[in-house]
Design an enzyme around this catalytic site. Sequence first.
Site, PDB file in Angstrom:
ATOM      1  N   ASP A  19     -11.473   2.338   3.533  1.00 48.71           N
ATOM      2  CA  ASP A  19     -11.821   0.925   3.333  1.00 48.71           C
ATOM      3  C   ASP A  19     -13.334   0.746   3.225  1.00 48.71           C
ATOM      4  O   ASP A  19     -13.814  -0.306   2.804  1.00 48.71           O
ATOM      5  CB  ASP A  19     -11.319   0.086   4.526  1.00 48.71           C
ATOM      6  CG  ASP A  19      -9.965  -0.551   4.262  1.00 48.71           C
ATOM      7  OD1 ASP A  19      -9.616  -0.727   3.077  1.00 48.71           O
ATOM      8  OD2 ASP A  19      -9.266  -0.884   5.240  1.00 48.71           O
ATOM      9  N   LYS A  66       0.842  -1.201   0.000  1.00 45.58           N
ATOM     10  CA  LYS A  66       0.000   0.000   0.000  1.00 45.58           C
ATOM     11  C   LYS A  66       0.875   1.248   0.000  1.00 45.58           C
ATOM     12  O   LYS A  66       0.610   2.211  -0.707  1.00 45.58           O
ATOM     13  CB  LYS A  66      -0.955  -0.020   1.206  1.00 45.58           C
ATOM     14  CG  LYS A  66      -2.073  -1.033   1.008  1.00 45.58           C
ATOM     15  CD  LYS A  66      -2.912  -1.294   2.237  1.00 45.58           C
ATOM     16  CE  LYS A  66      -3.861  -2.463   1.936  1.00 45.58           C
ATOM     17  NZ  LYS A  66      -4.638  -2.911   3.089  1.00 45.58           N
ATOM     18  N   GLN A  80      -4.931  -1.995   9.273  1.00 44.66           N
ATOM     19  CA  GLN A  80      -4.820  -3.303   8.618  1.00 44.66           C
ATOM     20  C   GLN A  80      -5.445  -4.394   9.491  1.00 44.66           C
ATOM     21  O   GLN A  80      -5.100  -4.531  10.662  1.00 44.66           O
ATOM     22  CB  GLN A  80      -3.341  -3.611   8.327  1.00 44.66           C
ATOM     23  CG  GLN A  80      -3.106  -4.861   7.521  1.00 44.66           C
ATOM     24  CD  GLN A  80      -3.655  -4.760   6.097  1.00 44.66           C
ATOM     25  OE1 GLN A  80      -3.488  -3.759   5.414  1.00 44.66           O
ATOM     26  NE2 GLN A  80      -4.354  -5.796   5.658  1.00 44.66           N
TER      27      GLN A  80
END
Length: 285
Positions: free
Chosen positions: A121, A54, A98
């Site tokens: 997200d 990322k 994460q």
Amino acid sequence: MGTAKLIDGKVISAKVLSDVADEVKDLKQRGVEPCLAVILVGEDPASQVYVRNKKLKCEQVGIRSLSYTLPADTKQEELISLIKELNERKDVNGILCQLPLPSHLNEKDVINTISAEKDVDAFNPENVGHIMIGDASFLPCTPAGVMEMLKYEGISAAGKHCVVIGRSNIVGKPMALLLLQDNGTVTVCHSRTKNLAEYTKEADILVSAVGKRNLITADMIKEEAVIIDVSINRNEDGKLCGDVDFDNVLDKASYITPVPGGVGPMTIAMLMKNTVTAAKNQNNI
Ligand code: NAD
């Protein structure tokens, strides 16, 4: 019967990333530098790889990235207070924690703490609600990546029977909603579905997100079906593979995504796109 066309996630994600890079350039000219904060708790090797990728993608498209690597024994309050601090920072546009988190941490509370406008997200219940209604700013990266692949290939879900296997909050459920929004007739199958093949055989578009190698064999699919394999598994040689028996399904399907090089690269590209959207929204652009 012929050979299915490969839906190439590397090519399609490169196109998305190049559009994102152009937008970042434009935003920088207006004095806005998009910034994504990525939090990693603990030392899970797969998570470390995802976070590193990322960060690299951010660099590639010109997005500033901030990394927070916290020890595995980080307390819930410490993580929550870091997220609250990032929520307040004007220079941070996107926040991502994460998953999975170490088991002593409450994932739901962590996700809920990320402010909706920075939740790139799209896991926060407020954003999930927007997806349900069909007016979301951010779409969850993996299902959004699948929709982008279909669009690129000129495949519409309208009037098609779409079968999604898997009902997770991250992939299966939002995938079903996005296909429905694109006017598909959607069936969701899962671990308790009886006679899975009865459903898969009826699918014009089949999306598999289970995590079980060779779950989908050629006899389970309809002739000329579009096959999207979201899963990332390893075979006995340690090589990456999906849920679909790729070699045999290839001759029967009309389109198919490979693993690796299919949905995987799309997910990260859509994350970059969401970060730019966040920066634009927060600056009223
Ligand atoms: P999950 O474990 O949360 O969900 C799996 C789903 O499969 C569940 O809803 C379950 O009901 C269903 N299932 C289990 N066994 C089944 C069976 N025999 N028949 C039918 N359904 C069954 O997983 P997830 O987070 O949704 O991820 C699914 C897969 O996608 C994993 O392999 C994961 O690694 C992969 N994934 C890939 C990307 C990407 O970027 N390509 C992103 C996220 C997840």
